[in-house]
Design a protein around this motif. Structure first.
Motif, PDB file in Angstrom:
ATOM      1  N   PHE A  16      39.542  97.404   9.069  1.00  0.00           N
ATOM      2  CA  PHE A  16      40.196  97.664  10.561  1.00  0.00           C
ATOM      3  C   PHE A  16      40.814  98.809  11.043  1.00  0.00           C
ATOM      4  O   PHE A  16      40.526  99.031  12.028  1.00  0.00           O
ATOM      5  N   ILE A  17      41.385  99.494  10.039  1.00  0.00           N
ATOM      6  CA  ILE A  17      41.773 100.815  10.424  1.00  0.00           C
ATOM      7  C   ILE A  17      40.500 101.790  10.895  1.00  0.00           C
ATOM      8  O   ILE A  17      40.649 102.593  11.701  1.00  0.00           O
ATOM      9  N   GLY A  18      39.395 101.726  10.045  1.00  0.00           N
ATOM     10  CA  GLY A  18      38.246 102.515  10.489  1.00  0.00           C
ATOM     11  C   GLY A  18      37.923 101.847  12.038  1.00  0.00           C
ATOM     12  O   GLY A  18      37.477 102.999  12.700  1.00  0.00           O
ATOM     13  N   MET A  39      46.738 111.525  19.424  1.00  0.00           N
ATOM     14  CA  MET A  39      47.608 110.605  20.370  1.00  0.00           C
ATOM     15  C   MET A  39      46.714 109.289  20.303  1.00  0.00           C
ATOM     16  O   MET A  39      47.427 108.413  20.071  1.00  0.00           O
ATOM     17  N   HIS A  40      45.314 109.297  20.393  1.00  0.00           N
ATOM     18  CA  HIS A  40      44.471 108.320  20.167  1.00  0.00           C
ATOM     19  C   HIS A  40      44.563 107.725  18.800  1.00  0.00           C
ATOM     20  O   HIS A  40      44.239 106.459  18.712  1.00  0.00           O
ATOM     21  N   LEU A  41      45.052 108.496  17.812  1.00  0.00           N
ATOM     22  CA  LEU A  41      44.955 107.816  16.443  1.00  0.00           C
ATOM     23  C   LEU A  41      46.623 107.379  16.080  1.00  0.00           C
ATOM     24  O   LEU A  41      46.534 106.854  14.908  1.00  0.00           O
ATOM     25  N   ILE A  42      47.481 107.361  17.088  1.00  0.00           N
ATOM     26  CA  ILE A  42      48.669 106.572  16.772  1.00  0.00           C
ATOM     27  C   ILE A  42      48.570 105.260  16.094  1.00  0.00           C
ATOM     28  O   ILE A  42      49.225 104.822  15.227  1.00  0.00           O
ATOM     29  N   PRO A  43      47.691 104.232  16.737  1.00  0.00           N
ATOM     30  CA  PRO A  43      47.577 102.988  16.398  1.00  0.00           C
ATOM     31  C   PRO A  43      47.155 102.930  14.795  1.00  0.00           C
ATOM     32  O   PRO A  43      47.518 102.130  14.113  1.00  0.00           O
ATOM     33  N   SER A  44      46.185 103.896  14.720  1.00  0.00           N
ATOM     34  CA  SER A  44      45.559 103.887  13.207  1.00  0.00           C
ATOM     35  C   SER A  44      46.701 104.230  12.329  1.00  0.00           C
ATOM     36  O   SER A  44      46.878 103.914  11.166  1.00  0.00           O
ATOM     37  N   PHE A  45      47.530 105.034  12.621  1.00  0.00           N
ATOM     38  CA  PHE A  45      48.747 105.567  11.874  1.00  0.00           C
ATOM     39  C   PHE A  45      49.609 104.428  11.538  1.00  0.00           C
ATOM     40  O   PHE A  45      50.128 104.333  10.550  1.00  0.00           O
ATOM     41  N   ILE A  48      47.913 102.250   9.111  1.00  0.00           N
ATOM     42  CA  ILE A  48      48.043 102.752   7.887  1.00  0.00           C
ATOM     43  C   ILE A  48      49.513 102.546   6.987  1.00  0.00           C
ATOM     44  O   ILE A  48      49.474 101.909   6.016  1.00  0.00           O
ATOM     45  N   VAL A  49      50.402 102.466   7.888  1.00  0.00           N
ATOM     46  CA  VAL A  49      51.752 102.531   7.303  1.00  0.00           C
ATOM     47  C   VAL A  49      52.014 100.925   7.010  1.00  0.00           C
ATOM     48  O   VAL A  49      52.560 100.661   5.844  1.00  0.00           O
TER      49      VAL A  49
END
Length: 96
Positions: A16-18, A39-45, A48-49
Motif C-alpha cells: 500500500f505504501i508503494g 511534499m507528495h511523499l508526505i502520505p507515504s511517510f 511508514i510511521v
C-alpha cells in the motif's frame, strides 16, 4: 494460519505504501521537483510511521490505520481509504 494472519497486514501495508508513493512520480516535470516530490511523499511517510508502529504494537497500529482510512473517507478517496481500513482490521484481528 497464524503466520498468514501475522504477515498479511504487514505485506499489504508495504504494498500500500508503494502504491501511494507512485502518485508522487508526476512531479518530475516541475522546476522544484525535489520539493514537490517530498511534499507528495508526505502520505507515504505517514503510512511508514503507522506501519512501524503497527509492526510492534498491532492494536495501536490497527487503530491508526483505521483512523487514516476514515479520514480519507471524508475526502471521498476510496482508493486510499478502503485498503487502509482493511489493513487496520487485519492488524486488529486477534491471534489464537
Amino acid at each position: 494460519m497464524n503466520k498468514f494472519l501475522y504477515w498479511l497486514p504487514r505485506v499489504l501495508a508495504i504494498l500500500f505504501i508503494g502504491f501511494v508513493s507512485l502518485f508522487a512520480l508526476d512531479v518530475f516535470g516541475e522546476v522544484l521537483w525535489l520539493t514537490a516530490l517530498l511534499m507528495h511523499l508526505i502520505p507515504s511517510f505517514i503510512l511508514i510511521v503507522a506501519t512501524v508502529i503497527a509492526w510492534k504494537k498491532e492494536k495501536i497500529g490497527g487503530i491508526i490505520f483505521l483512523i487514516l482510512g476514515v479520514l480519507a473517507l471524508f475526502k471521498f478517496i476510496w482508493v486510499i481509504s478502503v485498503p487502509a481500513i482493511v489493513i487496520g482490521v487485519l492488524f486488529l484481528i486477534k491471534k489464537k
